[in-house]
Enzyme design. Structure first.
Site, PDB file in Angstrom:
ATOM      1  N   CYS A  88       0.842  -1.205   0.000  1.00 11.81           N
ATOM      2  CA  CYS A  88       0.000   0.000   0.000  1.00 11.81           C
ATOM      3  C   CYS A  88       0.879   1.257   0.000  1.00 11.81           C
ATOM      4  O   CYS A  88       1.571   1.512  -0.960  1.00 11.81           O
ATOM      5  CB  CYS A  88      -0.967  -0.044   1.176  1.00 11.81           C
ATOM      6  N   HIS A 205      -3.525  -5.680   0.921  1.00 10.49           N
ATOM      7  CA  HIS A 205      -2.854  -5.927   2.201  1.00 10.49           C
ATOM      8  C   HIS A 205      -2.820  -7.410   2.576  1.00 10.49           C
ATOM      9  O   HIS A 205      -3.715  -7.884   3.265  1.00 10.49           O
ATOM     10  CB  HIS A 205      -3.594  -5.181   3.314  1.00 10.49           C
ATOM     11  N   GLU A 207      -0.907  -8.662   4.769  1.00 10.13           N
ATOM     12  CA  GLU A 207      -0.649  -8.754   6.226  1.00 10.13           C
ATOM     13  C   GLU A 207      -1.949  -8.590   7.019  1.00 10.13           C
ATOM     14  O   GLU A 207      -1.974  -8.816   8.215  1.00 10.13           O
ATOM     15  CB  GLU A 207       0.405  -7.723   6.640  1.00 10.13           C
TER      16      GLU A 207
END
Lengths: 233, 83
Positions: A88, A205, A207
């Protein structure tokens, strides 16, 4: 000595703790935070440049962060062939730093987009996707206002010729339909690597997709790939 | 002392959605004479320099290194003498 993962914190980063949690608690790896004023990356085996709004996105997203003291070390680290993942805002910073080609425009429809999206795996001979299959469809959250990836025609051709596109936005069936290209990115691009393949930038994302409880654990496969390649515990 | 006035706009080949939205609103106002709208950034730099040429060079360096991203943006610099 066990392998260590570094997560950079810039003023305005807000996914640093998500990345730390994903690496430390879910993947069980040695992980440490690196302040943007640090300049020492010794002992780091994988570097994560996390998401957020570094420096309030002033001027352009990532434009100021790339001049943070740590960035010279990041460029050296990357140029030495070490793995770097920009997620990002981290992707935006790596673009501004010239570690990846292209730039980010405002989303085509100008809206901030915060939802789960699907991406298609385009390439598996990469340290980031070696445990995936070509055309696998992964579900990741996105959360960005400037994720409309832009590169000119020559640049796009170079990306394609060098097989640098790792992920494209798609629908849940893996079709790269017009609606699936949420932010208007050139060629549906959601994630790319540099030519050498050790620097990854992606808008979605992974994560934040590490635990079933939170909706998706597709991110784990990505990190499993990297951990496997780097022989991280 | 010089003042550099810098205009940064998206490259002509790139669609400017903010400009397009503003253009739409202007049409709603009945200002149909307005054909196109491009929205960019305006930046002023106060520069200590020995000559206009030197001030321009400093402003140029500021633009290429930070103020504009030439992958997607063009910039224009106007130098004025500060009284």
């Amino acid at each position: 000595m066990s392998k260590q993962i570094g997560v950079i914190i810039f003023p305005g980063s807000n996914c640093d703790h998500d990345a730390y949690h994903a690496m430390k608690s879910v993947m069980g790896a040695e992980t440490k935070f690196l302040w943007h004023k640090d300049a020492d990356l010794s002992g780091i085996d994988l570097l994560i440049v996390p998401g957020g709004f570094s420096y309030g996105d002033y001027l352009r997203s990532g434009a100021i962060a790339r001049f943070s003291p740590i960035m010279n070390a990041v460029v050296d680290f990357a140029n030495a062939g070490n793995p770097v993942m920009g997620i990002c805002n981290g992707f935006q910073i790596l673009l501004e730093a010239g570690l990846l080609p292209g730039a980010m425009l405002h989303n085509e429809k100008l809206r901030f987009i915060c939802k789960d999206v699907h991406v298609r795996v385009e390439k598996t001979d990469s340290i980031f996707t070696s445990k995936l299959k070509k055309n696998d469809v992964l579900r990741f959250p996105v959360s960005h206002g400037e994720g409309n990836y832009f590169i000119d025609q020559d640049g796009l051709k170079s990306l394609q010729d060098n097989d640098q596109v790792l992920f494209r936005y798609c629908d849940k069936n893996g079709e790269t339909t017009e609606e699936a290209n949420i932010n208007g990115s050139v060629d549906h691009i959601a994630g790319i690597t540099n030519k050498q393949g050790n620097v990854l930038g992606m808008m979605p994302h992974p994560e934040r997709a590490m635990e079933k409880l939170l909706g998706s654990e597709d991110g784990k496969i990505l990190f499993d790939s990297v951990f496997n390649e780097l022989q991280i515990a | 002392m010089y003042k550099a006035k810098v205009n940064v706009t998206l490259r002509k080949s790139i669609l400017d959605p903010k400009g397009k939205a503003a253009h739409h609103a202007l049409q709603n106002l009945g200002l149909n004479e307005v054909g196109d709208v491009r929205i960019g950034k305006f930046i002023e730099l106060d520069i200590e320099a020995g000559s206009e040429k030197e001030a321009k060079e400093i402003a140029d360096s500021a633009c290429t290194q930070l103020l504009a991203n030439e992958v997607m943006e063009d910039y224009k610099i106007t130098i004025e003498e500060n009284s």
